[in-house]
Design a protein around this motif. Sequence first.
Motif, PDB file in Angstrom:
ATOM      1  N   ARG A 141      -4.565  10.958   3.088  1.00 46.33           N
ATOM      2  CA  ARG A 141      -5.474   9.921   3.581  1.00 46.33           C
ATOM      3  C   ARG A 141      -6.308   9.356   2.437  1.00 46.33           C
ATOM      4  NH1 ARG A 141      -7.467  12.606   7.211  1.00 46.33           N
ATOM      5  NH2 ARG A 141      -6.359  11.731   8.992  1.00 46.33           N
ATOM      6  N   GLU A 142      -6.856  10.226   1.589  1.00 40.90           N
ATOM      7  CA  GLU A 142      -7.690   9.771   0.480  1.00 40.90           C
ATOM      8  C   GLU A 142      -6.893   8.905  -0.485  1.00 40.90           C
ATOM      9  OE1 GLU A 142     -10.942  10.027   0.172  1.00 40.90           O
ATOM     10  OE2 GLU A 142     -10.919  10.959   2.152  1.00 40.90           O
ATOM     11  N   GLY A 159      -8.403   0.283  -1.294  1.00 37.90           N
ATOM     12  CA  GLY A 159      -9.578  -0.220  -1.986  1.00 37.90           C
ATOM     13  C   GLY A 159      -9.214  -0.986  -3.240  1.00 37.90           C
ATOM     14  N   GLU A 160      -8.262  -0.478  -4.014  1.00 35.35           N
ATOM     15  CA  GLU A 160      -7.839  -1.152  -5.239  1.00 35.35           C
ATOM     16  C   GLU A 160      -7.218  -2.511  -4.948  1.00 35.35           C
ATOM     17  OE1 GLU A 160      -5.263   1.273  -7.547  1.00 35.35           O
ATOM     18  OE2 GLU A 160      -6.647   2.978  -7.590  1.00 35.35           O
ATOM     19  N   LEU A 161      -6.448  -2.580  -3.882  1.00 33.56           N
ATOM     20  CA  LEU A 161      -5.758  -3.830  -3.544  1.00 33.56           C
ATOM     21  C   LEU A 161      -6.627  -4.772  -2.694  1.00 33.56           C
ATOM     22  CD1 LEU A 161      -2.170  -2.568  -2.594  1.00 33.56           C
ATOM     23  CD2 LEU A 161      -2.960  -3.488  -4.775  1.00 33.56           C
ATOM     24  N   ASN A 162      -7.781  -4.280  -2.254  1.00 37.73           N
ATOM     25  CA  ASN A 162      -8.611  -5.050  -1.312  1.00 37.73           C
ATOM     26  C   ASN A 162      -7.798  -5.416  -0.075  1.00 37.73           C
ATOM     27  OD1 ASN A 162     -11.025  -6.207  -0.465  1.00 37.73           O
ATOM     28  ND2 ASN A 162     -10.523  -8.217  -1.315  1.00 37.73           N
ATOM     29  N   VAL A 222       0.836  -1.198   0.000  1.00 43.98           N
ATOM     30  CA  VAL A 222       0.000   0.000   0.000  1.00 43.98           C
ATOM     31  C   VAL A 222       0.870   1.246   0.000  1.00 43.98           C
ATOM     32  CG1 VAL A 222      -1.723   1.322   1.303  1.00 43.98           C
ATOM     33  CG2 VAL A 222      -1.912  -1.167   1.176  1.00 43.98           C
ATOM     34  N   ALA A 223       1.898   1.253   0.854  1.00 44.74           N
ATOM     35  CA  ALA A 223       2.779   2.413   0.933  1.00 44.74           C
ATOM     36  C   ALA A 223       3.483   2.671  -0.399  1.00 44.74           C
ATOM     37  CB  ALA A 223       3.807   2.198   2.047  1.00 44.74           C
ATOM     38  N   ARG A 224       3.969   1.593  -1.035  1.00 44.03           N
ATOM     39  CA  ARG A 224       4.702   1.757  -2.302  1.00 44.03           C
ATOM     40  C   ARG A 224       3.789   2.315  -3.392  1.00 44.03           C
ATOM     41  NH1 ARG A 224       4.877  -2.044  -6.031  1.00 44.03           N
ATOM     42  NH2 ARG A 224       4.351  -3.684  -4.524  1.00 44.03           N
ATOM     43  N   LEU A 225       2.580   1.766  -3.525  1.00 46.05           N
ATOM     44  CA  LEU A 225       1.677   2.213  -4.576  1.00 46.05           C
ATOM     45  C   LEU A 225       1.111   3.610  -4.303  1.00 46.05           C
ATOM     46  CD1 LEU A 225      -0.257  -1.111  -5.247  1.00 46.05           C
ATOM     47  CD2 LEU A 225       1.462  -0.031  -6.689  1.00 46.05           C
TER      48      LEU A 225
END
Length: 339
Positions: A42-43, A50-53, A16-19
Amino acid sequence: MSQAPASGRAPSIRDVARLAGVSHQTVSRVLNAHPSIRPETRERVLAVMGELNYRPNRAARALVTSRSATLGVLSASSAQYGPASSIRAIERAARAEGYFVNTVNVDGSDVGEIEAALTHLLDLGIEGLVVIAPQVRVFDALVSRGLDLPFVTMQSTGRQGDHALSVDQITGARRATRHLIELGHTRIQHLAGPLDWIEAEARIVGFHAELEAAGLPRVEPLVGDWTPESGYAAGQRIAREGGPTAVFSSNDQMALGLLHALRDAGLDVPGDVSVVGFDDIPEAAHFWPPLTTVRQDFDEFGRRCIGLLLAAIRSTPAEERALVPDLIVRSSTAPPRAL
């Protein structure tokens, strides 16, 4: 954005952090609603989640935040309708507050099993504990353990102070007995539950208190074990020996067996004997005749129980008064026949 994690591997906080183009510490702050995070950051992080579930690792978060969002339930009586309904209500109320529930069922007569269950729940990192148990020995185990986390007990024994949230069983029993007295019955028998159960004892106290208030003689109860079979045996004895024109049963299952035995003996309910139960199980309205009984609001109990527990966890005020059950009048009670 950069490449998503390989297929078959659950996304991690570092993915998540990388993307999202941020540090993993920033993602952690978003997860914990830290006020220092800018809205646009935050958004962006939430969008990537959400994209990665992405689903955060609850155990890892608990280590960081000292919060497991998990509550424990120790039950020593879940086979009975009342406790089982309470557990379901507690689970619903906990989920509404963002908590999950781990329930452990134990033999309330086995102190070693009670101790092991407490250890298991504490090892799970629960934030609070609900105790649903009928026997005083379970509460003695709590006291000897010296719990250092918030807990709420379902039955009040007078030993837990403000930890207890109870249904006023004495008032419920008094209402059932008073109903029979107001119909004109003066020979009333009580069919009690096991005498080592806190609720059974409270219902006996209520029965005797109402007899005394009406100036009627004290009647020692028949004792059952909550099952229809024990109610049937009590009904056979009543039919054989005679005496009462009304019976207050300490639960609906025993009342069911009682109705069966009275019918088998050729007695009419309520013509010959009126019957009142306790709990208002879903089937009570469909007994023959439909059963007059005392209803406990288990959903409200669950909400109050979780409210009291979370108030202790959050150090906020909570409503602690006992719940008072209602009398539901159906066709199994009527005035006694004139002699």
